[in-house]
Design an enzyme around this catalytic site. Sequence first.
Site, PDB file in Angstrom:
ATOM      1  N   LYS A 187       0.869  -1.185   0.000  1.00  0.00           N
ATOM      2  CA  LYS A 187       0.000   0.000   0.000  1.00  0.00           C
ATOM      3  C   LYS A 187       0.903   1.231   0.000  1.00  0.00           C
ATOM      4  O   LYS A 187       1.752   1.380   0.884  1.00  0.00           O
ATOM      5  CB  LYS A 187      -0.895   0.013   1.243  1.00  0.00           C
ATOM      6  CG  LYS A 187      -1.888  -1.135   1.281  1.00  0.00           C
ATOM      7  CD  LYS A 187      -2.628  -1.162   2.609  1.00  0.00           C
ATOM      8  CE  LYS A 187      -3.653  -0.066   2.729  1.00  0.00           C
ATOM      9  NZ  LYS A 187      -4.408  -0.167   4.024  1.00  0.00           N
TER      10      LYS A 187
HETATM   11  O1  G3P Z   1      -6.499   1.088   6.179  1.00  0.00           O
HETATM   12  C1  G3P Z   1      -7.098   2.300   5.916  1.00  0.00           C
HETATM   13  C2  G3P Z   1      -8.475   2.460   6.442  1.00  0.00           C
HETATM   14  O2  G3P Z   1      -9.169   1.270   6.372  1.00  0.00           O
HETATM   15  C3  G3P Z   1      -8.540   3.119   7.752  1.00  0.00           C
HETATM   16  O3  G3P Z   1      -9.759   2.926   8.370  1.00  0.00           O
HETATM   17  O4  G3P Z   1     -11.186   2.920  10.352  1.00  0.00           O
HETATM   18  O5  G3P Z   1      -8.894   3.924  10.499  1.00  0.00           O
HETATM   19  O6  G3P Z   1     -10.677   5.079   9.221  1.00  0.00           O
HETATM   20  P1  G3P Z   1     -10.144   3.754   9.682  1.00  0.00           P
END
Ligand code: G3P
Length: 225
Positions: free
Chosen positions: A86
């Site tokens: 990523k």
């Molecule tokens: O990995 C990136 C994304 O899924 C982050 O999610 O829940 O931290 O906003 P969150």
Amino acid sequence: MKLCIDDANVEKIRRVYDLYPVDGVSTNPSILAKTGRKPYEVLKEIRTIIGEDGELFVQAVSPTAEGIVEEAHRIAAELGKTTLTKIPCVPQGFKAMKQLKAEGLRFIGTAIYTPMQGLLAAKCGAEYVAPYVNRIDNMGFDGVQVSRDIHDAIVRNGLDSGLLAASFKNSQQVLELVKYGVKAVTVAPDVIEGLVKNAAIDAAIGQFNRDFAGLVGPGRTMADC
Ligand code: G3P
């Protein structure tokens, strides 16, 4: 549509992988930090759970393109061909993507808050681009609409990429993008479990079971009645 688990907790991954039609696991540096474990140790354990076919997403953290490329090589060497690096969609990230594309390594564009970040990553050859739906919502914009715009622009420009939409906090956000036909979503275990958590479903199944027990006796099933 592919469904991935957005977590690095091996117990949760085991449970969700066992129950649901899951295609892979995505992580980011914050998710790995929550485990308190060495990154490659936990990632290798996740790889054993999901098998060689499961897609595993691991984020690079270097501030320079050269550093990101070096990380991508190590990630692929340690975790196998179905592991995608990523790469944040920032200028040094795009430079790294162009080099990795030329070398044939797999990667995705991440940390996407705007449509142009997604478009540029797709143009660099990212297999997926990852808009952060709920984080965009929290900024006062529409994360689902931003994701749809990226999806549409990829399709209309004939780019060989698709969404791995991320950062979901509820079923509705997931449903909206799945209905739209995005390539993949990555969803935290509790949100995946919430997709089918519904008192009406439990009530219906409970009634079926009581009725059947009344017919053939308690505890008996279609396998032994
Ligand atoms: O990995 C990136 C994304 O899924 C982050 O999610 O829940 O931290 O906003 P969150």
